[in-house]
Design an enzyme around this catalytic site. Structure first.
Site, PDB file in Angstrom:
ATOM      1  CD  GLU A 115      -2.133  -2.196   1.428  1.00  0.00           C
ATOM      2  OE1 GLU A 115      -1.038  -2.616   1.866  1.00  0.00           O
ATOM      3  OE2 GLU A 115      -3.138  -2.927   1.307  1.00  0.00           O
ATOM      4  CB  SER A 116       1.435   4.086  -0.691  1.00  0.00           C
ATOM      5  OG  SER A 116       0.070   4.206  -1.051  1.00  0.00           O
ATOM      6  CB  CYS A 144      -3.437   4.081  -0.056  1.00  0.00           C
ATOM      7  SG  CYS A 144      -2.810   2.587  -0.851  1.00  0.00           S
ATOM      8  CB  SER A 192       2.949   1.693  -6.440  1.00  0.00           C
ATOM      9  OG  SER A 192       1.831   1.783  -5.591  1.00  0.00           O
ATOM     10  CG  HIS A 224       1.221   5.659  -4.672  1.00  0.00           C
ATOM     11  ND1 HIS A 224       1.891   4.452  -4.675  1.00  0.00           N
ATOM     12  CD2 HIS A 224       2.052   6.547  -4.069  1.00  0.00           C
ATOM     13  CE1 HIS A 224       3.063   4.597  -4.088  1.00  0.00           C
ATOM     14  NE2 HIS A 224       3.192   5.862  -3.697  1.00  0.00           N
TER      15      HIS A 224
END
Lengths: 346, 346
Positions: free
Chosen positions: A67-68, A82, A226, A240
């Site tokens: 996540e990111s 995120c 990403s 992203h």
């Protein structure tokens, strides 16, 4: 971004962003990059995300996460996550890790920021509203200041920072947070259209935003993208993409120093064509970007977009501008007013 | 302000401030001052306050209330109320009254603003937090925008306004909200020290802030002070004092147009000597005060006070600056930082 059904599942693209600058009270020559990967792994478990990939420049280690992203330099730590990650759970453990394993014992400055979530009720407790987040940070930092920029009943952006002098070496951060994205552009960031991250970077035009980047790009299954881009002199960009049409969102962030960001803004807008975006520029007094707010104050239009909000905050050593724009053709955030009383007043 | 025990009773001096501009969709020549006093009395019952006194100039009727003030001009209505009054309960009834009795059928603009309360939990439901207030106003106005200036975890100032073009004739509002007041200065605003409002206006130096005012001043029992001052060309000033040491607060508000408010600021500070104050200046494009924010941006000190926050908001037709200052000798809002981790990181 991983394994979401693009037609049914909601994904919160909006990131939580933490930046911490460390110092040694004894002026010791320390380096955050001496932290072992296994220690970062453990820290990120608390946040509910993990490392997918890493790329390095002489000045920086740049991690793509599930996540990111995460960026580690000699004295600065950046974590951007995120989804429903629990970023604030790692702040105290981070300080402890950095003190125990590296020796840094002073926080020079911190910046915690995010846009308002699309669906705050899906977040874990501490992240459901900014008041909770501030309470949590106030427990750790006795001199934190919390601000809300933008419209609290529409779209806004939250910031928590220290009221100190902060970082004195040149520093600037530029962010474009975009939503209501062009569906055609978003299709590029799916496995239907592209076979991998590089393919998406090329088809979308991301490779042309800034030339000479060392890119670490990743295309998620079935969709989502990403990218960390490394540039000379410790500069980075990170992008992203949450492409699902019902919750489309893209973030662009960079620390490249520029006197004006207009060219960069236009390039990013061309690549993604958002319906709306907000832009923040942080610059301290030593940065060449320190006067960008003066140009922006008078700039009510950018290439087909009309400004709805412009705000400036002066901190001890930083200025911050917040700007929100919408496509000129787009309706205002709610219904346009008729100038009439909204309710009949009989 | 009436009948409070200065040593035991808490009084919320911080006012709620509503300003509404009215228009006629047919361009009719209407006047808010045709509303009967009995109708204002009924409206103010909803807010839980009442008219004490009235003074008039050719352009304006100025009312001293049991809790602060009300100003009525041809097309603008201002209501400022302190304590636990319920100002927002009167908004819809006001629109109805003005439509039925005067004929105005369009709201040109509204501004609802206030500082954060000292004790929000003592307020009636809708006023306990700004989110509630915004919800209430959003029910009435489809195009309202809500902002928070300043630090949401310290002192801040809330604003709700319409995102329209708003008022195009020259318009400006200057406010100084002051707290942690000088106890010596505050004694003047008690019946111990002064026999009536005029006596307090003279002893305090209020009479010298702006010369040529028609003053309507009132000293409450046992303490507390309100003053409306009428000036030529529809200008007014209004001052409200809550002198009790444990909850001292003073507000100064005016619509006098000035290119710079520095002289006025210094005069007001001399009269009251607050520990801290916040200043807001609203000016539209037609106002001579429209560029005051440019001077204020570089002005980090005012006569013994140091700025802790400076913010600028650009609306369609207005600019707003928010500035907070504290006595240079005073500590920062919480403990000053040592630059060390607040908690030991073992």
């Amino acid at each position: 971004m991983a394994s979401v059904d693009s037609h049914q599942h909601f994904f919160e693209g909006t990131e939580k962003l933490l930046e911490v600058w460390f110092k040694s009270s004894e002026g010791r020559d320390l380096d955050l990059r001496t932290v072992q990967k296994s220690d970062w792994d453990k820290l990120l478990e608390l946040v509910k995300c993990e490392i997918i990939s890493v790329a390095s420049s002489p000045e920086m280690d740049a991690y793509v996460l599930s996540e990111s992203s995460m960026f580690v330099t000699q004295d600065r730590y950046i974590l951007k996550t995120c989804g429903t990650t629990t970023l604030l759970y790692c702040v105290e453990p981070l300080l402890k890790l950095v003190k125990d394993k590296v020796g840094f014992d002073v926080v020079g400055d911190i910046f915690y920021s995010r846009k308002n979530f699309s669906r705050p009720e899906l977040q874990h407790g501490v992240h459901q509203n900014f008041e909770n987040e501030v309470q949590e940070l106030d427990k750790i930092f006795p001199n934190g200041s919390a601000y809300t920029l933008g419209r609290i009943n529409r779209d806004c952006w939250y910031l928590y920072t220290l009221e100190d002098e902060g970082v004195t070496q040149p520093d600037q951060t530029f962010e474009l947070l975009m939503w209501d994205m062009c569906p055609e552009k978003m299709k590029i960031f799916t496995q239907e259209m592209c076979k991998d991250g590089r393919d998406a970077s090329e088809k979308s035009g991301i490779v042309d935003i800034i030339h000479g980047m060392k890119m670490d790009d990743f295309l998620f299954e079935p969709c989502g993208y990403s990218m960390n881009g490394l540039l000379p002199d410790g500069c980075y960009i990170t992008i992203h993409v949450t492409p699902e049409p019902h919750c489309s969102y893209v973030s662009f962030e960079s620390n490249v120093p520029q006197e004006t960001y207009n060219d960069l803004i236009e390039k990013v807008l061309d690549v993604f064509r958002p319906g709306k975006f907000l832009m923040t520029i942080f610059a301290n007094k030593a940065s060449i970007a320190r006067d960008t707010h003066k140009t922006l104050e008078t700039q009510e239009n950018i290439k087909g977009y009309r400004r709805s909000d412009h705000q400036l905050c002066c901190f001890k050593n930083y200025t911050l501008t917040y700007n929100q724009y919408a496509k000129s053709s787009a309706k205002s955030q709610r219904s346009t007013t008729t100038g009439q009383f909204a309710r009949p007043v009989i």
